[in-house]
Write an enzyme that holds these catalytic residues in place. Sequence first.
Site, PDB file in Angstrom:
ATOM      1  N   LYS A 192     -18.128 -63.305 -94.501  1.00 45.92           N
ATOM      2  CA  LYS A 192     -18.847 -62.903 -96.316  1.00 45.92           C
ATOM      3  C   LYS A 192     -19.434 -61.181 -95.971  1.00 45.92           C
ATOM      4  O   LYS A 192     -19.083 -60.659 -97.415  1.00 45.92           O
ATOM      5  CB  LYS A 192     -19.905 -63.234 -96.659  1.00 45.92           C
ATOM      6  N   HIS A 251     -17.749 -72.340-112.683  1.00 41.56           N
ATOM      7  CA  HIS A 251     -18.488 -71.468-114.396  1.00 41.56           C
ATOM      8  C   HIS A 251     -18.318 -72.431-115.497  1.00 41.56           C
ATOM      9  O   HIS A 251     -19.423 -72.594-115.890  1.00 41.56           O
ATOM     10  CB  HIS A 251     -18.033 -69.908-114.374  1.00 41.56           C
ATOM     11  N   HIS A 286     -14.713 -71.252-108.294  1.00 43.40           N
ATOM     12  CA  HIS A 286     -16.132 -70.304-109.247  1.00 43.40           C
ATOM     13  C   HIS A 286     -15.329 -70.371-110.743  1.00 43.40           C
ATOM     14  O   HIS A 286     -16.437 -70.227-111.716  1.00 43.40           O
ATOM     15  CB  HIS A 286     -16.926 -69.445-108.330  1.00 43.40           C
ATOM     16  N   ARG A 316     -11.769 -59.344-102.130  1.00 41.19           N
ATOM     17  CA  ARG A 316     -13.168 -59.851-102.384  1.00 41.19           C
ATOM     18  C   ARG A 316     -13.070 -61.282-103.155  1.00 41.19           C
ATOM     19  O   ARG A 316     -14.034 -62.383-103.343  1.00 41.19           O
ATOM     20  CB  ARG A 316     -14.589 -59.445-102.496  1.00 41.19           C
ATOM     21  N   HIS A 339     -25.677 -74.695-109.792  1.00 41.53           N
ATOM     22  CA  HIS A 339     -23.984 -74.118-109.265  1.00 41.53           C
ATOM     23  C   HIS A 339     -23.054 -74.428-108.115  1.00 41.53           C
ATOM     24  O   HIS A 339     -22.095 -74.650-108.557  1.00 41.53           O
ATOM     25  CB  HIS A 339     -24.941 -71.893-109.012  1.00 41.53           C
ATOM     26  N   ASN A 364     -14.085 -66.097-104.866  1.00 39.71           N
ATOM     27  CA  ASN A 364     -14.815 -66.862-106.451  1.00 39.71           C
ATOM     28  C   ASN A 364     -13.576 -68.137-105.650  1.00 39.71           C
ATOM     29  O   ASN A 364     -13.783 -68.920-107.700  1.00 39.71           O
ATOM     30  CB  ASN A 364     -14.207 -65.668-107.563  1.00 39.71           C
ATOM     31  N   LYS A 423     -24.343 -58.389-105.531  1.00 41.73           N
ATOM     32  CA  LYS A 423     -23.964 -58.072-106.754  1.00 41.73           C
ATOM     33  C   LYS A 423     -25.301 -58.172-107.007  1.00 41.73           C
ATOM     34  O   LYS A 423     -25.848 -59.531-106.876  1.00 41.73           O
ATOM     35  CB  LYS A 423     -22.954 -59.281-106.507  1.00 41.73           C
ATOM     36  N   ARG A 433     -33.106 -45.111-112.452  1.00 42.13           N
ATOM     37  CA  ARG A 433     -31.913 -45.369-112.210  1.00 42.13           C
ATOM     38  C   ARG A 433     -31.599 -45.989-110.765  1.00 42.13           C
ATOM     39  O   ARG A 433     -30.679 -45.134-110.114  1.00 42.13           O
ATOM     40  CB  ARG A 433     -31.546 -43.584-112.165  1.00 42.13           C
ATOM     41  N   GLU A 479     -15.022 -54.700-105.359  1.00 46.41           N
ATOM     42  CA  GLU A 479     -13.748 -57.055-105.911  1.00 46.41           C
ATOM     43  C   GLU A 479     -12.441 -55.923-106.534  1.00 46.41           C
ATOM     44  O   GLU A 479     -12.417 -56.310-107.614  1.00 46.41           O
ATOM     45  CB  GLU A 479     -14.769 -57.379-106.562  1.00 46.41           C
ATOM     46  N   GLU A 533     -21.376 -73.407-100.849  1.00 43.29           N
ATOM     47  CA  GLU A 533     -20.814 -71.559-100.888  1.00 43.29           C
ATOM     48  C   GLU A 533     -20.286 -71.577 -99.420  1.00 43.29           C
ATOM     49  O   GLU A 533     -19.735 -70.396 -98.889  1.00 43.29           O
ATOM     50  CB  GLU A 533     -22.137 -70.620-100.856  1.00 43.29           C
TER      51      GLU A 533
HETATM   52  N1  GLY Z   1     -20.914 -64.425-104.399  1.00 43.45           N
HETATM   53  C1  GLY Z   1     -19.660 -63.835-104.546  1.00 43.45           C
HETATM   54  C2  GLY Z   1     -19.657 -62.192-104.404  1.00 43.45           C
HETATM   55  O1  GLY Z   1     -20.836 -62.175-103.985  1.00 43.45           O
HETATM   56  O2  GLY Z   1     -18.421 -61.919-104.591  1.00 43.45           O
END
Ligand code: GLY
Length: 376
Positions: free
Chosen positions: A243, A268, A264, A257, A283, A261, A145, A123, A253, A187
């Site tokens: 960031k 994606h 993205h 946040r 990517h 994206n 993430k 957990r 998010e 990025e």
């Molecule tokens: N890579 C995008 C984020 O961490 O929200």
Amino acid sequence: MKENKPRTINMNLDGRPSQYLLGPLAGLELSRFVPQPPPVYIVDETVSRRHPSWLEQIQEGCDHFSHCTLVLPGGENIKSLARLAEIYAWLADCGVNRDGTIVAVGGGTILDLAGLAASTWKRGVNFVALPTTLLAMVDAALGGKTAVNAAGLKNPVGTFHPASGILADCGFLSSLPLRAWRDGMAEMIKTALIGDPRLFAHLHHSRNQLARVLREGDPDLPVPGILGALPWTEWIGQAAYVKADVVNRDFREIGPRRALNLGHTLGHVVEAWSQETESPLSHGEAVAIGMAAVFKVAAERGTCPLPTAVQVTELLMDCGLPVSCPAPPPATLTALLAGDKKATSTDGVRWVLPRKVGLMDLDGRVTAAEIIKWLD
Ligand code: GLY
């Protein structure tokens, strides 16, 4: 001596402290983030081959040398449920308990996978990240993430589980192949575009030097002399600061946040689609195409200055990144967009559309026809 001290950025994510250290000796701070040693290590295979003595020093700096090290190849393919199950079996063999620590050393794919293992094993156990690629240092390692790919989709299974320590040492970048430098630049440019106009201006101003080291060359080989050619530590620190600020304000998010994206949504889609073609996109390459497209859409609509869109495209190209690709068939494009994990059942896909450098519309709508026009 003073300049060898790592630069520190503090985050508080869901009430949990997460500290980012950047500098040549950052790895030696590992013991501060391991309350119950020894930790176990999940290490990228190339990093383990190229930097064995530095890794040993980092492990020794943690007082208790652990022999529980799992070496994995990097790459998107390792982000699978099968690999996750292998890691669980290995964690059981190593006897990792709830007070244990998993240390991941590698790029974004290793950190995503190891982070998911750390967040679910017993957990949730303590997680420390040593990002070894530019992309991981400016993006993947920060903000908690974690994910694996499943059901033919990218990252649908994941959690939010921040690393307690993120130890970024630019020395690891010496073995980074050209393609991975370009991915990281995509990025870094994204981060500058959403939150640091000065960094974007600096990068754009440096584009001739960037082109000299990034535009030509074998994508699979390291880039000789690149570390001394440009102020990487400064740029990484600035991007990491943006960031960190964003994830501090919106860890889950729900709002700001989502700006991360940028590029993205389409990225994606073309990344997934291209895997079936003869020229699969990485990517960063896919995100570069996605960013160039949304800047073109916004400039065409008159909601973002055209010179900004031109500057973004110029900078991406000078970093050796693509800014377009063949458009997927419309039905494929629509189906892949529907699978976007950021789509909601009521609102569909919400695009990040630029208004200017440092200001994004988080609730944009883009039609498949607009995308196809700008891709082709
Ligand atoms: N890579 C995008 C984020 O961490 O929200």
